[in-house]
Design an enzyme around this catalytic site. Structure first.
Site, PDB file in Angstrom:
ATOM      1  N   GLU A 129      -8.553  -1.235   6.344  1.00 54.50           N
ATOM      2  CA  GLU A 129      -7.343  -1.296   7.173  1.00 54.50           C
ATOM      3  C   GLU A 129      -7.714  -1.336   8.646  1.00 54.50           C
ATOM      4  OE1 GLU A 129      -4.722   2.149   6.860  1.00 54.50           O
ATOM      5  OE2 GLU A 129      -3.040   0.902   7.460  1.00 54.50           O
ATOM      6  N   GLU A 154      -3.181   9.419  18.657  1.00 55.23           N
ATOM      7  CA  GLU A 154      -3.919  10.693  18.661  1.00 55.23           C
ATOM      8  C   GLU A 154      -5.048  10.667  17.638  1.00 55.23           C
ATOM      9  OE1 GLU A 154      -0.608  10.439  18.588  1.00 55.23           O
ATOM     10  OE2 GLU A 154      -0.124  11.200  20.580  1.00 55.23           O
ATOM     11  N   SER A 209       5.257  -0.899   3.871  1.00 51.23           N
ATOM     12  CA  SER A 209       5.537  -2.241   4.390  1.00 51.23           C
ATOM     13  C   SER A 209       5.619  -3.235   3.251  1.00 51.23           C
ATOM     14  CB  SER A 209       4.424  -2.697   5.342  1.00 51.23           C
ATOM     15  OG  SER A 209       4.291  -1.807   6.395  1.00 51.23           O
ATOM     16  N   SER A 232       1.490   6.651   2.358  1.00 46.75           N
ATOM     17  CA  SER A 232       2.203   7.642   3.185  1.00 46.75           C
ATOM     18  C   SER A 232       3.395   8.240   2.469  1.00 46.75           C
ATOM     19  CB  SER A 232       2.693   7.002   4.484  1.00 46.75           C
ATOM     20  OG  SER A 232       1.630   6.465   5.187  1.00 46.75           O
ATOM     21  N   GLN A 248       0.856  -1.198   0.000  1.00 50.01           N
ATOM     22  CA  GLN A 248       0.000   0.000   0.000  1.00 50.01           C
ATOM     23  C   GLN A 248       0.887   1.242   0.000  1.00 50.01           C
ATOM     24  OE1 GLN A 248      -1.840   0.429   3.767  1.00 50.01           O
ATOM     25  NE2 GLN A 248      -3.055   2.211   3.217  1.00 50.01           N
TER      26      GLN A 248
HETATM   27  C1  LIG Z   1       5.019  -0.382  11.132  1.00 51.03           C
HETATM   28  C2  LIG Z   1       4.447   0.600  10.161  1.00 51.03           C
HETATM   29  C3  LIG Z   1       4.010   0.179   8.935  1.00 51.03           C
HETATM   30  C4  LIG Z   1       3.506   1.096   8.007  1.00 51.03           C
HETATM   31  N1  LIG Z   1       3.113   0.630   6.778  1.00 51.03           N
HETATM   32  C5  LIG Z   1       2.645   1.502   5.875  1.00 51.03           C
HETATM   33  C6  LIG Z   1       2.312   1.055   4.556  1.00 51.03           C
HETATM   34  O1  LIG Z   1       2.452  -0.136   4.228  1.00 51.03           O
HETATM   35  N2  LIG Z   1       1.862   1.949   3.658  1.00 51.03           N
HETATM   36  C7  LIG Z   1       1.699   3.268   3.974  1.00 51.03           C
HETATM   37  O2  LIG Z   1       1.258   4.023   3.109  1.00 51.03           O
HETATM   38  N3  LIG Z   1       2.027   3.740   5.202  1.00 51.03           N
HETATM   39  C8  LIG Z   1       2.497   2.880   6.157  1.00 51.03           C
HETATM   40  N4  LIG Z   1       2.850   3.337   7.407  1.00 51.03           N
HETATM   41  C9  LIG Z   1       2.773   4.780   7.681  1.00 51.03           C
HETATM   42  C10 LIG Z   1       1.677   5.160   8.640  1.00 51.03           C
HETATM   43  O3  LIG Z   1       0.426   5.085   8.024  1.00 51.03           O
HETATM   44  C11 LIG Z   1       2.010   6.576   9.122  1.00 51.03           C
HETATM   45  O4  LIG Z   1       3.236   6.515   9.827  1.00 51.03           O
HETATM   46  C12 LIG Z   1       0.940   7.120  10.023  1.00 51.03           C
HETATM   47  O5  LIG Z   1      -0.237   7.367   9.310  1.00 51.03           O
HETATM   48  C13 LIG Z   1       1.397   8.425  10.725  1.00 51.03           C
HETATM   49  O6  LIG Z   1       1.870   9.325   9.789  1.00 51.03           O
HETATM   50  P1  LIG Z   1       3.273  10.050   9.980  1.00 51.03           P
HETATM   51  O7  LIG Z   1       4.291   9.007  10.311  1.00 51.03           O
HETATM   52  O8  LIG Z   1       3.506  10.908   8.804  1.00 51.03           O
HETATM   53  O9  LIG Z   1       3.125  10.942  11.281  1.00 51.03           O
HETATM   54  P2  LIG Z   1       2.394  12.363  11.339  1.00 51.03           P
HETATM   55  O10 LIG Z   1       1.061  12.271  10.693  1.00 51.03           O
HETATM   56  O11 LIG Z   1       3.334  13.401  10.860  1.00 51.03           O
HETATM   57  O12 LIG Z   1       2.180  12.520  12.895  1.00 51.03           O
HETATM   58  C14 LIG Z   1       3.204  13.018  13.774  1.00 51.03           C
HETATM   59  C15 LIG Z   1       2.576  13.163  15.151  1.00 51.03           C
HETATM   60  O13 LIG Z   1       1.532  14.162  15.116  1.00 51.03           O
HETATM   61  C16 LIG Z   1       0.291  13.603  15.596  1.00 51.03           C
HETATM   62  N5  LIG Z   1      -0.829  14.148  14.823  1.00 51.03           N
HETATM   63  C17 LIG Z   1      -0.941  14.217  13.484  1.00 51.03           C
HETATM   64  N6  LIG Z   1      -2.148  14.741  13.136  1.00 51.03           N
HETATM   65  C18 LIG Z   1      -2.800  14.987  14.302  1.00 51.03           C
HETATM   66  C19 LIG Z   1      -4.095  15.513  14.610  1.00 51.03           C
HETATM   67  N7  LIG Z   1      -4.946  15.893  13.642  1.00 51.03           N
HETATM   68  N8  LIG Z   1      -4.446  15.607  15.903  1.00 51.03           N
HETATM   69  C20 LIG Z   1      -3.582  15.227  16.904  1.00 51.03           C
HETATM   70  N9  LIG Z   1      -2.345  14.742  16.662  1.00 51.03           N
HETATM   71  C21 LIG Z   1      -1.969  14.614  15.390  1.00 51.03           C
HETATM   72  C22 LIG Z   1       0.429  12.110  15.355  1.00 51.03           C
HETATM   73  O14 LIG Z   1      -0.400  11.381  16.218  1.00 51.03           O
HETATM   74  C23 LIG Z   1       1.912  11.888  15.661  1.00 51.03           C
HETATM   75  O15 LIG Z   1       2.128  11.767  17.033  1.00 51.03           O
HETATM   76  C24 LIG Z   1       3.379   2.461   8.341  1.00 51.03           C
HETATM   77  C25 LIG Z   1       3.813   2.904   9.608  1.00 51.03           C
HETATM   78  C26 LIG Z   1       4.361   1.992  10.506  1.00 51.03           C
HETATM   79  C27 LIG Z   1       4.813   2.494  11.847  1.00 51.03           C
END
Ligand SMILES: Cc1cc2nc3c(=O)[nH]c(=O)nc-3n(C[C@H](O)[C@H](O)[C@H](O)COP(=O)(O)OP(=O)(O)OC[C@H]3O[C@@H](n4cnc5c(N)ncnc54)[C@H](O)[C@@H]3O)c2cc1C
Length: 414
Positions: free
Chosen positions: A253, A381, A170, A138, A135
């Protein structure tokens, strides 16, 4: 809530149990049983090969992707039959981890939006594990707020040319196909200018770079796109309607992640039952028992929340947003339990090897992997926001850029 099988469900359970007893790869059962989050590996065998062989065997006998229609590689089973199968498959179900994204998210999205020809061609090998999917949503600028993504797709004749970068994908390093969310119109508000495609991960211009994790493993990747050509026939949904397509993926998901969240409690309980402290077994120590009792209450709360979702499924209803609580509670519990178990290990808590130390390093691996549970599939969050807005009816999050054209949203780099 009624936890008993109906006569029909009991017959299905018995059929599944007999088939698993006769066909599962039992030589790996003990290792699979003992493996916990962060460490599912087999001695002397490639987990990818064993998992693919088990998936293919299930598919050949009609036990893969049970709830999918037969023509797409499934069994046409009911949601409750799928749950019964998962219960019976037990430890062997851990071999399905690398198929979860394909089966739980990409497959349902293809089923809803791909052409009939593509569904018949791509879904059966996805169900049988012969082809693995990932997928690609991100990006560095689009995680929780996935609609903020910047990977561009531009139409050239009957093809689309894609340029940009994804992250945290992933399984991209062993995937054959992926579903890809792109920006096709930057002049409209961010949710309105997105388009979804599926693509061959071996297409020219796709570069996969594994990310090394704290645990030493590389489960996810950066994926770069340089002039990658995707035929328009591989578009899923309408041009600029990718947000709606993505919602189908994200809804699936949440359902597949919520189904079986690990808490670490059974592993901790077993560990404390065998660990000898200075004055006796850990399980007999009053302070250890008090910690265990608190976690037992939480673990049971999660179990009955899960049963409530199963009961809803058996009545033909969809589990609702309240199921977000499963991952929210289990994620932090897993982290706390791993840290506590390492404290109990004393000096050995600093060792991570799989063979020689107490508990085979399983809690060290759990500690290193557990933060990812609190991020993947919705951060704590974001899950709290969902519960606040959609379960408790509290006022919505403030979304200042919702109606602003994407290319007018101020960014640091511009
Ligand atoms: C093990 C693992 C597997 C993954 N696999 C995939 C995959 O296969 N495909 C894919 O596309 N993605 C994948 N991801 C990505 C995952 O979907 C994102 O990491 C996740 O959605 C968070 O986005 P970010 O890392 O950009 O953090 P951000 O969105 O930048 O968040 C940073 C911090 O801000 C907080 N925050 C953000 N928005 C808000 C809000 N509106 N209110 C309050 N707090 C907020 C968050 O909670 C977090 O603490 C994976 C992640 C992990 C850890």
């Amino acid at each position: 809530m009624n936890f008993d099988d109906t006569p029909q469900e009991a017959a299905f359970r018995s059929q599944a149990r007999s088939w698993i007893a006769a066909n599962a790869p039992k030589q790996y059962e003990q290792e699979l049983r003992k493996s916990s989050l962060g460490r599912t590996q087999l001695t002397g065998a490639s987990i990818l090969e064993v998992a693919k062989a088990w998936q293919k065997r299930k598919a050949d006998a009609g036990w893969a992707c049970l709830h999918w229609p037969r023509e797409y590689g499934g069994r046409g089973a009911s949601p409750i039959e799928r749950v019964i199968w998962q219960e019976e498959e037990g430890a062997f179900g851990k071999l399905s981890a690398m198929f979860i994204i394909g089966h739980g998210m990409c497959g349902p999205t293809m089923m809803a939006f791909a052409s009939e020809e593509h569904k018949r061609r791509f879904l059966p090998p996805l169900a049988s594990g012969e082809k693995i999917w990932c997928q690609l949503f991100s990006e560095p600028a689009g995680g929780s707020d996935v609609a903020g993504l910047r990977t561009r797709a531009e139409k050239k004749g009957s093809d689309w040319i894609v340029n940009g970068q994804k992250i945290w994908t992933s399984g991209a390093h062993y995937s054959d196909y992926g579903i890809l969310l792109t920006r096709t119109d930057p002049t409209v508000p961010k949710h309105k200018g997105l388009t979804m495609f599926f693509l061959d991960m071996k297409s020219p211009g796709v570069e996969v770079r594994p990310i090394k994790q704290a645990s030493g493993k590389s489960d996810f990747n950066e994926v770069y796109f340089t002039d990658v050509k995707i035929p328009d026939s591989q578009r899923l949904g309408e041009v600029n309607d990718g947000w709606n397509v993505a919602l189908t993926t994200l809804m699936n998901e949440r359902m597949s992640i919520g189904a079986g969240v690990a808490t670490g409690f059974p592993e901790l309980f077993e560990f404390c039952s065998n660990l000898m402290l200075e004055d006796g077994l850990a399980i007999d120590d009053r302070s250890v028992r008090s910690r265990l009792a608190n976690w037992a209450v939480k673990a049971n709360g999660l179990k009955y929340t899960y049963y409530r979702a199963v009961s809803a499924l058996s009545r033909g209803e969809r589990p609702g947003p309240e199921n977000s609580i499963g991952k929210l509670v289990a994620g932090s519990m897993l982290q706390d339990i791993a840290a506590y178990a390492m404290d109990l290990e004393g000096a050995a808590g600093t060792l991570t090897g799989a063979s020689e130390e107490i508990a085979r390093g399983q809690f060290q691996q759990m500690l290193l992997s557990s933060p990812s549970t609190r991020i993947a599939g919705g951060t704590d969050e974001i899950l709290r926001n969902i519960i606040a807005e959609r379960v408790l009816g509290l006022p919505g999050d403030i979304r200042v850029d919702k109606d602003v054209p994407f290319n007018k949203i101020p960014t640091k780099g511009r």
